[in-house]
Enzyme design. Sequence first.
Site, PDB file in Angstrom:
ATOM      1  N   HIS A 283       0.889  -1.186   0.000  1.00 44.66           N
ATOM      2  CA  HIS A 283       0.000   0.000   0.000  1.00 44.66           C
ATOM      3  C   HIS A 283       0.917   1.225   0.000  1.00 44.66           C
ATOM      4  O   HIS A 283       1.716   1.407  -0.908  1.00 44.66           O
ATOM      5  CB  HIS A 283      -0.914  -0.127   1.225  1.00 44.66           C
ATOM      6  CG  HIS A 283      -2.062   0.826   1.297  1.00 44.66           C
ATOM      7  ND1 HIS A 283      -2.447   1.646   0.274  1.00 44.66           N
ATOM      8  CD2 HIS A 283      -2.940   1.088   2.316  1.00 44.66           C
ATOM      9  CE1 HIS A 283      -3.498   2.359   0.644  1.00 44.66           C
ATOM     10  NE2 HIS A 283      -3.813   2.041   1.897  1.00 44.66           N
TER      11      HIS A 283
ATOM     12  N   ASP B 282       2.813   5.521  -6.771  1.00 41.13           N
ATOM     13  CA  ASP B 282       3.971   5.395  -5.881  1.00 41.13           C
ATOM     14  C   ASP B 282       5.283   5.359  -6.647  1.00 41.13           C
ATOM     15  O   ASP B 282       6.321   5.754  -6.130  1.00 41.13           O
ATOM     16  CB  ASP B 282       3.845   4.151  -5.009  1.00 41.13           C
ATOM     17  CG  ASP B 282       2.775   4.342  -3.975  1.00 41.13           C
ATOM     18  OD1 ASP B 282       2.842   5.335  -3.258  1.00 41.13           O
ATOM     19  OD2 ASP B 282       1.858   3.513  -3.903  1.00 41.13           O
TER      20      ASP B 282
ATOM     21  N   HIS C  58      -1.912  -2.339  -9.713  1.00 40.71           N
ATOM     22  CA  HIS C  58      -2.875  -1.756  -8.780  1.00 40.71           C
ATOM     23  C   HIS C  58      -4.084  -2.651  -8.707  1.00 40.71           C
ATOM     24  O   HIS C  58      -4.484  -3.232  -9.718  1.00 40.71           O
ATOM     25  CB  HIS C  58      -3.286  -0.345  -9.231  1.00 40.71           C
ATOM     26  CG  HIS C  58      -3.889   0.446  -8.125  1.00 40.71           C
ATOM     27  ND1 HIS C  58      -5.212   0.338  -7.778  1.00 40.71           N
ATOM     28  CD2 HIS C  58      -3.331   1.326  -7.254  1.00 40.71           C
ATOM     29  CE1 HIS C  58      -5.441   1.126  -6.747  1.00 40.71           C
ATOM     30  NE2 HIS C  58      -4.331   1.733  -6.406  1.00 40.71           N
TER      31      HIS C  58
HETATM   32  N1  CMC Z   1       5.436  -7.028 -10.274  1.00 38.90           N
HETATM   33  C1  CMC Z   1       5.324  -8.214 -10.909  1.00 38.90           C
HETATM   34  N2  CMC Z   1       4.159  -8.884 -11.058  1.00 38.90           N
HETATM   35  C2  CMC Z   1       3.053  -8.331 -10.553  1.00 38.90           C
HETATM   36  C3  CMC Z   1       3.092  -7.080  -9.877  1.00 38.90           C
HETATM   37  C4  CMC Z   1       4.341  -6.422  -9.761  1.00 38.90           C
HETATM   38  N3  CMC Z   1       4.425  -5.254  -9.152  1.00 38.90           N
HETATM   39  N4  CMC Z   1       1.847  -6.766  -9.464  1.00 38.90           N
HETATM   40  C5  CMC Z   1       1.054  -7.783  -9.849  1.00 38.90           C
HETATM   41  N5  CMC Z   1       1.767  -8.718 -10.512  1.00 38.90           N
HETATM   42  C6  CMC Z   1       1.258  -9.938 -11.153  1.00 38.90           C
HETATM   43  C7  CMC Z   1       0.840 -10.971 -10.130  1.00 38.90           C
HETATM   44  O1  CMC Z   1       1.906 -11.837  -9.804  1.00 38.90           O
HETATM   45  C8  CMC Z   1      -0.279 -11.692 -10.862  1.00 38.90           C
HETATM   46  O2  CMC Z   1       0.316 -12.537 -11.828  1.00 38.90           O
HETATM   47  P1  CMC Z   1      -0.429 -13.941 -12.264  1.00 38.90           P
HETATM   48  O3  CMC Z   1      -1.766 -13.519 -12.826  1.00 38.90           O
HETATM   49  O4  CMC Z   1       0.486 -14.543 -13.267  1.00 38.90           O
HETATM   50  O5  CMC Z   1      -0.566 -14.729 -10.998  1.00 38.90           O
HETATM   51  C9  CMC Z   1      -0.977 -10.569 -11.635  1.00 38.90           C
HETATM   52  O6  CMC Z   1       0.038  -9.585 -11.845  1.00 38.90           O
HETATM   53  C10 CMC Z   1      -2.161  -9.952 -10.888  1.00 38.90           C
HETATM   54  O7  CMC Z   1      -1.691  -9.455  -9.644  1.00 38.90           O
HETATM   55  P2  CMC Z   1      -2.452  -9.545  -8.235  1.00 38.90           P
HETATM   56  O8  CMC Z   1      -1.434  -9.738  -7.157  1.00 38.90           O
HETATM   57  O9  CMC Z   1      -3.574 -10.542  -8.327  1.00 38.90           O
HETATM   58  O10 CMC Z   1      -3.074  -8.114  -8.138  1.00 38.90           O
HETATM   59  P3  CMC Z   1      -3.708  -7.477  -6.830  1.00 38.90           P
HETATM   60  O11 CMC Z   1      -4.820  -6.625  -7.281  1.00 38.90           O
HETATM   61  O12 CMC Z   1      -4.017  -8.519  -5.810  1.00 38.90           O
HETATM   62  O13 CMC Z   1      -2.483  -6.623  -6.238  1.00 38.90           O
HETATM   63  C11 CMC Z   1      -0.936  -4.860  -5.882  1.00 38.90           C
HETATM   64  C12 CMC Z   1      -2.277  -5.280  -6.499  1.00 38.90           C
HETATM   65  C13 CMC Z   1      -0.834  -3.339  -5.918  1.00 38.90           C
HETATM   66  C14 CMC Z   1      -0.886  -5.309  -4.388  1.00 38.90           C
HETATM   67  C15 CMC Z   1       0.204  -5.520  -6.681  1.00 38.90           C
HETATM   68  O14 CMC Z   1       0.146  -5.108  -8.033  1.00 38.90           O
HETATM   69  C16 CMC Z   1       1.583  -5.178  -6.105  1.00 38.90           C
HETATM   70  O15 CMC Z   1       2.013  -5.821  -5.148  1.00 38.90           O
HETATM   71  N6  CMC Z   1       2.291  -4.148  -6.671  1.00 38.90           N
HETATM   72  C17 CMC Z   1       3.561  -3.712  -6.137  1.00 38.90           C
HETATM   73  C18 CMC Z   1       3.319  -2.868  -4.877  1.00 38.90           C
HETATM   74  C19 CMC Z   1       2.817  -1.479  -5.198  1.00 38.90           C
HETATM   75  O16 CMC Z   1       3.359  -0.782  -6.046  1.00 38.90           O
HETATM   76  N7  CMC Z   1       1.775  -1.054  -4.427  1.00 38.90           N
HETATM   77  C20 CMC Z   1       1.217   0.279  -4.528  1.00 38.90           C
HETATM   78  C21 CMC Z   1      -0.154   0.298  -5.084  1.00 38.90           C
HETATM   79  S1  CMC Z   1      -0.642   1.947  -5.534  1.00 38.90           S
HETATM   80  C22 CMC Z   1      -0.765   2.811  -4.062  1.00 38.90           C
HETATM   81  C23 CMC Z   1      -1.998   2.598  -3.315  1.00 38.90           C
HETATM   82  O17 CMC Z   1      -3.071   2.992  -3.842  1.00 38.90           O
HETATM   83  O18 CMC Z   1      -1.900   2.071  -2.202  1.00 38.90           O
END
Ligand code: CMC
Length: 426
Positions: A263, A362, A304
């Site tokens: 987050h 971010d 995201h």
């Molecule tokens: N790097 C590599 N792969 C990724 C990333 C990433 N940053 N984010 C998602 N993926 C992949 C994930 O492994 C999954 O792959 P597969 O379908 O093959 O299993 C696919 O993309 C979908 O991801 P998810 O984890 O199901 O997506 P989510 O909605 O649960 O998670 C997230 C969203 C923001 C937690 C995640 O994208 C992440 O951890 N990003 C990095 C951390 C980050 O930058 N966070 C700040 C978010 S913006 C600020 C805010 O509003 O808080």
Amino acid sequence: MRQKVEITIDGKIVELPVLEAAAGRNVVDVRGLIAEGIYTFDPGFLSTASCESRITYIDGEAGVLTYRGYPIEQLAEESSFLEVCYLLLEGELPSETQLSSFVQDISARMPIDDQFKHIFDGFTEKAHPMSMLCAAIAGLASLYHDDLDIKNAAHRRESAMQLIAKTPTLAAMTYRKSIGAKFIEPDPELGYAENFLNMCFGEPGKPSSVSSTLSDAMDRIFILHADHEQNASTSTVRLAGSTEADPYAAVAAGIAALWGPSHGGANEAVLDVLNEIGDESRVQEYVDKAKDKNDPFKLMGFGHRVYKNFDPRAKVMQASCHAVLHEQGADNDPLLKMAMQLEKIAREEEYFIDRKLYPNIDFYSGITFKAMGIPTNMFTALFVLGRMPGWIAHWDEMLSAPFKIGRPRQLYLGPTKRDYVAIDRR
Ligand code: CMC
């Protein structure tokens, strides 16, 4: 025409009403299911609306974000952070008189009680600013016993003002503590963002020398972070607030939730990853790591939960980021050049395109803060400053109407009843 959903439970057809949204997806009202002896299952709240809200709207597919109906791009371009605070809290843009009295009211509440400042004596200089900020915000409740009736709208309003006013002062104090420097008092003549930057980087007793490019960029960053509907920290504030906890405690819970790298902590994690990569020649290696299913590594600052398109805040931030890099002469900073290369590669790779993983806010805020000379461990504290009005607006919205304590159910999979076995027989 009113929609409804029908489901069959053990042969019985149960009708569930569909609630109509003003914009975005409608919502199936599953409240009646409890009477049918069944719960719904939705870990991570991927499909569940936890409340009604009239504050912020996001269309993640289209890359749209509005506060009280106003597009984020217009607010970032034409408004100021304190005007946005007013908008989020009151629901409407202020008149000139309303805004100037709001600004004065905030300014008057910025100083911190002398005795309360000693809270920082309990921390070492190694303490993370988020740890200090979380404790200090929770501690503010101890100063305002007489204004903590959460059922009283005037008390809620006073808490909102105190939180918006005192967060920059406390956040700046966490920074001064971490560098072992004297605190700098807020200056009522300065704007909100400039005051904050001066309390961090100024010299005690000297006038502010913060450049308008930096204070304008910071004000814009605060606007972009001001609210984001039911994200993890806002939902935490609502959940903690639903127990009728005081607003300072509820917001401190939100700060704790924001701290995580998935987050608000992502802006700090972006710089940690860049430092770990270390050199432009290794960028592709790290992109490959992020794509590897067997490697838990994620490219922080990408992806995201809601935006499956370019985050509209990231688009605005991208422009601000490049302006700040230029003004700070940081265009050639190796770390920042590496960030730009990472952005380019990630946006061209199939893995990121297929999964709709765009650089998020971010990514750009982390790089902008770095170019502004702000230490990495302060990044998430800046997010706290920005998000404060959103947290309070949601907390106030919840308390302004009938509400229930937040108490999810579970799908129990543990052992069923068994008898205790005495220790000598195990
Ligand atoms: N790097 C590599 N792969 C990724 C990333 C990433 N940053 N984010 C998602 N993926 C992949 C994930 O492994 C999954 O792959 P597969 O379908 O093959 O299993 C696919 O993309 C979908 O991801 P998810 O984890 O199901 O997506 P989510 O909605 O649960 O998670 C997230 C969203 C923001 C937690 C995640 O994208 C992440 O951890 N990003 C990095 C951390 C980050 O930058 N966070 C700040 C978010 S913006 C600020 C805010 O509003 O808080």
